[in-house]
Design a protein around this motif. Sequence first.
Motif, PDB file in Angstrom:
ATOM      1  N   TYR A   1      -1.242   0.467  -5.845  1.00  0.00           N
ATOM      2  CA  TYR A   1      -2.556   0.838  -6.123  1.00  0.00           C
ATOM      3  C   TYR A   1      -2.764   1.624  -7.219  1.00  0.00           C
ATOM      4  O   TYR A   1      -2.092   2.792  -7.630  1.00  0.00           O
ATOM      5  CB  TYR A   1      -3.246   1.503  -4.848  1.00  0.00           C
ATOM      6  CG  TYR A   1      -4.657   1.547  -5.101  1.00  0.00           C
ATOM      7  CD1 TYR A   1      -5.343   0.656  -4.975  1.00  0.00           C
ATOM      8  CD2 TYR A   1      -5.000   3.010  -5.313  1.00  0.00           C
ATOM      9  CE1 TYR A   1      -6.761   1.041  -4.885  1.00  0.00           C
ATOM     10  CE2 TYR A   1      -6.246   3.162  -5.408  1.00  0.00           C
ATOM     11  CZ  TYR A   1      -7.301   2.240  -5.309  1.00  0.00           C
ATOM     12  OH  TYR A   1      -8.725   2.427  -5.484  1.00  0.00           O
ATOM     13  N   ASP A   2      -3.373   1.384  -8.340  1.00  0.00           N
ATOM     14  CA  ASP A   2      -4.403   0.558  -8.326  1.00  0.00           C
ATOM     15  C   ASP A   2      -3.925  -0.681  -9.495  1.00  0.00           C
ATOM     16  O   ASP A   2      -4.080  -0.406 -10.489  1.00  0.00           O
ATOM     17  CB  ASP A   2      -5.928   1.199  -8.747  1.00  0.00           C
ATOM     18  CG  ASP A   2      -7.017   0.176  -8.741  1.00  0.00           C
ATOM     19  OD1 ASP A   2      -6.796  -0.783  -8.292  1.00  0.00           O
ATOM     20  OD2 ASP A   2      -7.938   0.621  -9.449  1.00  0.00           O
ATOM     21  N   GLN A   3      -3.634  -1.784  -9.022  1.00  0.00           N
ATOM     22  CA  GLN A   3      -3.396  -2.845  -9.784  1.00  0.00           C
ATOM     23  C   GLN A   3      -2.185  -2.664 -10.899  1.00  0.00           C
ATOM     24  O   GLN A   3      -2.233  -2.754 -11.963  1.00  0.00           O
ATOM     25  CB  GLN A   3      -4.364  -3.210 -10.810  1.00  0.00           C
ATOM     26  CG  GLN A   3      -5.634  -3.672 -10.066  1.00  0.00           C
ATOM     27  CD  GLN A   3      -5.411  -5.227  -9.122  1.00  0.00           C
ATOM     28  OE1 GLN A   3      -4.562  -6.080  -9.715  1.00  0.00           O
ATOM     29  NE2 GLN A   3      -5.730  -5.227  -7.804  1.00  0.00           N
TER      30      GLN A   3
ATOM     31  N   ILE B   1      -8.872   0.264  -0.420  1.00  0.00           N
ATOM     32  CA  ILE B   1      -7.555   0.268  -1.187  1.00  0.00           C
ATOM     33  C   ILE B   1      -7.299  -1.316  -1.192  1.00  0.00           C
ATOM     34  O   ILE B   1      -6.274  -1.651  -0.574  1.00  0.00           O
ATOM     35  CB  ILE B   1      -6.666   1.231  -0.674  1.00  0.00           C
ATOM     36  CG1 ILE B   1      -7.307   2.579  -0.121  1.00  0.00           C
ATOM     37  CG2 ILE B   1      -5.376   1.410  -1.551  1.00  0.00           C
ATOM     38  CD1 ILE B   1      -7.776   3.170  -1.744  1.00  0.00           C
TER      39      ILE B   1
END
Length: 821
Positions: A236-238, A259
Amino acid sequence: AWSEATGGWDVGISKGTLTNGANYKISGLPPGEYHVNVYPLNYQDDYYRVELTNSDIQNLHFPLKNLKNMICGTVYGLKNGKRAQISAWSEGTGFNKTIVMTGTGDDIPYTISQVKPSSDYRVQFSGFGYPLQVYNNHTSEDEADLINVNENVVSGIDFVVYSETKTISGTVTFPDSAVLGDMAWIDVFSQSTGSDGAAQVVLLDGNTANYLIKGLKEAPDFTVVAWGKQYQEQYYDQQTDASKATYVNTSDNILDNHIDFDLTPGATISGTVFEKGLPVEGLQILALSDKTNSFGGATSLSDGSYIIDGLDLADDFVIKTQKSGMAPFYYHEVSTTRDEKLATRVSTLNNHHPAGIDIQMDILESISGTIRDENGKSLSGIWVNVWSDLQQSGEGLYSSEEGTYMINALPKSNDYKVSIGEHAALIYVPEEKTNVKSGSSGVDFTLRRAYQLTGVVSNIVGKPIVKAEVELYSNLENFYVWTKTDGSGVYNIQCIPSGLDYALSIISPKRSSYVPYNEVGLSIVMETTTNNKIQKDIVLKSASFLSGYIYKADKTSPIMNAIISIYSNDQQFSAVGTTNEKGYYRINNIPNANDYAVSVTTEHYEKTVKTDQAAGTSVDFILETGSSLSGKVLEQDGAPLADVLVEVKSLSAHFTGIQRTDMNGSFTVNGLPRFLDTGYEINDFVVTIYPKNYAEQSQGQKRVGETVTFVCKQAKITGSITDSNGSPIPDGVVVAVKIYKNVSQGGFVTKTGVASDGTFTIEGLVDDTNYQLKIRIFNSKISGNVQWVDQNQNGVLGRTNAGVFMTGSSVEVRLSGSWDD
């Protein structure tokens, strides 16, 4: 069973069934007195001492005895109906035991019974919805306080736990290529609190699935990662890199319920593993990328094929496989290699699914041997490692029940290092053998029993000192170890060889102030230990400091990098510090005393000393610009001599300074004091030079400001040596000449070897000076191998008859006796 007298030994492994009334047998032993030991993992060790004659001993039974030691404690805060477990384990004995408990809402006492004695136990609490906890209040087993279980009962190993209330949730979106039944996992972890959790999602409908992770602590640094067997790991995140992950904060008032993750199909790498041209089933194949920290693995099928999926996109995957007891094989596009540095890196950037990454394994050579203790008993479970720097290849394994080991599939080389590693460190001293050839057998080890030094470091009121630095070393044993005390102030040093010259030092942590402890001449031998162990508790005394400022004569300009030396005769303590850019110094962790001598030394200022200074005070200095002595060092023809060491010393001022001559033969020694503390001018400076290939010279009774000139003359004595028959030195005979001052005893100056033609030259002597010569003969039958040279240039046996020879002489020595006498 083993015999100290005969060296006879063997090992038997007990079976689960009886044959002719017995379930173990040790055979092939010569007659003698034997120690017969049994080492059951979950029972007490036991032994017999028996006399074996020419007949067999039967019915030597070992009734197993239950272990008596216990670890006890209490778990506070385990909720009603919650299941948890307490685990205790010792690396030294290999013993481990776990008990399970269910919460009642009340405090729960627990006991782990029948524990094998050892001094290195770790105890851990774990339970679903609770953070992992290792005694004493740690989240990592590496930080655990070690527990000594050598008494009957160890109590007070308590855990305070509580159920967490925070949650993390979100949605996992699968790619269009996903099929129903695909799974993914979400893991969360907080480094600061040790709180963690996990969830599994299964794709049942559409292309999304929701997850919820409960029971988390309040923490600002949760790392959340989603992964699946055929999907790329995603933080997280990407993000695909853990270092770039966005932390989830559960300690704020914002709900952490979005999330989310979008899974992408990971890259794959596939191929086939062969051995001697045939496919191999059941081998583990690993793919690792240093750039992305991505890794994956697979097991080869019956046709030798494998496919590793869920990998990141990277261009540096290393593919390797290995069999038990063999060094690993690495993929190379031309020929499989054993050197990871030579492995071909596999890329998944352009082609996300590279295939045909085949590995060919060939059986090469082996190294084998047996491991025993000092009594000849075979040792099992000892980690043996081999490594070749030339081949950049190696492998390790544990010795068998018979104490033997064999490491196969090693590339041919003659530089293998075979070592007994740290897995044996709790009981035996590590050993290693170098330059071992592959294909060698009989690379045996006899391991020495190791000793243990442990204790508690505390202050004078008994409070443990945490993270104190503990150092133990022995010059004779070439042994050194450095460690820190744990949360209970305990230090534990194992794997110590027997020695009589150990030095132990303990320094308090930087944020504490205690006087360092130093002990030399510490004996760690069988006679000074109990059960191979020394318990040495140390009390560190509260420390003080000395500080101050160093200024130039204007009293405002600070002096940087001045060396501050302190010494207390009462405490027999000394220390050194330096000033910073503000001229400030502070020397911490010193004993309390009122007799400190504080001295300041710097290049361009006079050395200054203040005596009878008290610890805990500020001692400032105003330095006067130092004076100097200068001069030149010349050869006899007036040519300068460069790089000559010059020493200036004054006994009355307790001063010594050194310098070297420059390319012009000049020198200047700065920072010399002009006056004594009594006010008298210093007039006893002695200037000494140490020129190479010239005699040492001194000039004394000098004052600062004077100029001193030295002229170096090439003074030498030459000559030749024959025996009494006038015969030259034969091949194989070595002769040396030593030169002494003309005194009744002592006075050695220098020595030189005699050339094969019998000639010698001794340089660096004082001009117009008499010397005596001493001849030493090696590898000859001549009657006197040590002879002095008398005034007639003949060899004599005593110095009382030695002659004197002035520099510039040529001495034709004729020894007493012949070379072949």
